[in-house]
Every structure is written in C-alpha cells, then in structure tokens.
Write a protein that holds these residues in place. Structure first.
Motif, PDB file in Angstrom:
ATOM      1  N   TYR A  25       0.839  -1.202   0.000  1.00  0.00           N
ATOM      2  CA  TYR A  25       0.000   0.000   0.000  1.00  0.00           C
ATOM      3  C   TYR A  25       0.869   1.246   0.000  1.00  0.00           C
ATOM      4  N   VAL A  26       0.294   2.361  -0.375  1.00  0.00           N
ATOM      5  CA  VAL A  26       0.974   3.656  -0.335  1.00  0.00           C
ATOM      6  C   VAL A  26       0.129   4.632   0.471  1.00  0.00           C
ATOM      7  N   SER A  27       0.776   5.644   1.033  1.00  0.00           N
ATOM      8  CA  SER A  27       0.078   6.679   1.788  1.00  0.00           C
ATOM      9  C   SER A  27       0.945   7.923   1.836  1.00  0.00           C
ATOM     10  N   SER A  28       0.392   8.995   2.374  1.00  0.00           N
ATOM     11  CA  SER A  28       1.125  10.253   2.518  1.00  0.00           C
ATOM     12  C   SER A  28       1.078  10.709   3.973  1.00  0.00           C
ATOM     13  N   LEU A  29       2.147  11.363   4.417  1.00  0.00           N
ATOM     14  CA  LEU A  29       2.182  11.893   5.775  1.00  0.00           C
ATOM     15  C   LEU A  29       1.124  12.978   5.959  1.00  0.00           C
TER      16      LEU A  29
END
Length: 209
Positions: A25-29
């Motif tokens: 998975y990917v995410s952003s701060l």
C-alpha cells in the motif's frame, strides 16, 4: 490479483486463511505525522515486536512525503495488520497497489526494514545502489501500476547492504516536511510580502539620501 482500492477482503475470499499473502500500500504523511520528528523510530519500534509475534515480514519505504509498505504473512494476519495501519491518523491518501498470494516471501526481516528514498539521507553504502533506484525517483508511488510496484520490489529486495541513515537526518527531514507543508500553500502571499518589504527598505534608504 492487484487492487486499486482498499477492499482486500473480497479479493482474498477464495484463499485459505493460512495462505501466504503479499500486500503493498501507499500513503502520505499528514500534518500530525510531519510534526512528529520521531515518527520513523516509533513505526520501526512498534512494527518489530508486532511483526515477530504475528509472523509478518516486509519493508517500509519513505520519500518525498510518501510511504510505500510491503507486508507479507498469512491472509488473516495481513488483513488484521492492514486494518490497524489504515486507522493510523499520521498518514492519509491510503491506496493498495498490489495484493496477491505468493509462494515465498520477498523479505525475511521481522524488524520490517526501512528504506529512505531521499538521496541526502543515504549512507555511502546506499548511494552505491542509487543506479538501481534512479528509475523510481523522485519517489511518487501513488500513480504506480501493479507491474511497476513489482519491479520496485524486485529491485530493492536484491540490495546487498541494508540502508543506513543517521537519526538526526530523519529528524531534520521531518522538520523540513513540516515547514514545506505549512509554507507551500502560502508561497504567493509570502512572495508578495517579501517584495513589499524590499520596496519599503528601498524607500527608507531613498528618504535619507
């Protein structure tokens, strides 16, 4: 069986609960994450004990304000961890790039290795491997296809030397993210203010000439 959303349960229904699964998975701060200079140490510390206890392996990659994490384990344990991860308020814009049944693990470290994809944070040993990483930089994984995601995983799992960076570098990076997050939306305003300040200084100088 790649996914473009977070409904992994329906995709994995046909697999046995003990089937070996890989999920990426990917995410952003978020702003909360950016304000925490110890976020990376906390993530690594919490993951180490949990992963060893639940037979989870993988790698956590970070760069340019984005996370990409690969987690591997049996289906039940991976889905349970995914739910825990997706409720963490320190990151946002979560999206699953890949979820599939696998025969063998790509990563075998219970500690969940960390790879920082920002050149100025790299150790000399990591810089020697920069050629392999160049096609994936600047790091912007949200738009990656499942094929590109698999190519990235194939590249980083062959690294001979685990990446090493200084803790101070992580701290400065978090502070830099915080400043960037706050300043970026106000760049036009700050630029106008800077120009006006210069004009005021020039006017004062001219008055006394």
């Amino acid at each position: 069986m790649p996914l473009g959303h977070i409904d992994t349960v329906s995709t994995l229904e046909e697999l046995d609960d003990t089937a070996l699964v890989q999920l990426v998975y990917v995410s952003s701060l978020t702003l909360k994450g950016r304000l925490s200079t110890s976020i990376f140490a906390e993530l690594e510390g919490h993951a180490r004990a949990y992963n060893e206890q639940h037979n989870i392996t993988g790698i956590l990659c970070y760069g340019n304000g984005h996370f990409l994490q690969c987690i591997e384990g049996n289906k039940v344990q991976v889905l349970t961890l995914q739910q825990r991860i997706f409720t963490d308020k320190r990151h946002k814009n979560l999206n699953i790039l890949l979820v599939q049944a696998i025969d063998t693990r790509s990563f075998f470290d219970w500690r969940m290795r960390s790879l920082f994809l920002e050149r100025w944070l790299w150790s000399p040993a990591t810089k020697q491997q920069a050629t392999q990483l160049s096609p994936f930089l600047p790091f912007a994984p949200h738009g990656w296809s499942s094929k590109r995601t698999e190519q990235f995983l194939q590249t980083i799992k062959t690294f001979d030397t685990a990446p090493h960076i200084k803790a101070a570098g992580i701290t400065y990076n978090a502070l830099g993210n915080m400043v960037s997050h706050i300043v970026a939306p106000h760049q036009a305003f700050l630029m106008v203010q800077a120009v006006l300040s210069v004009l005021i200084v020039v006017a004062i100088i001219l008055l006394f000439l």
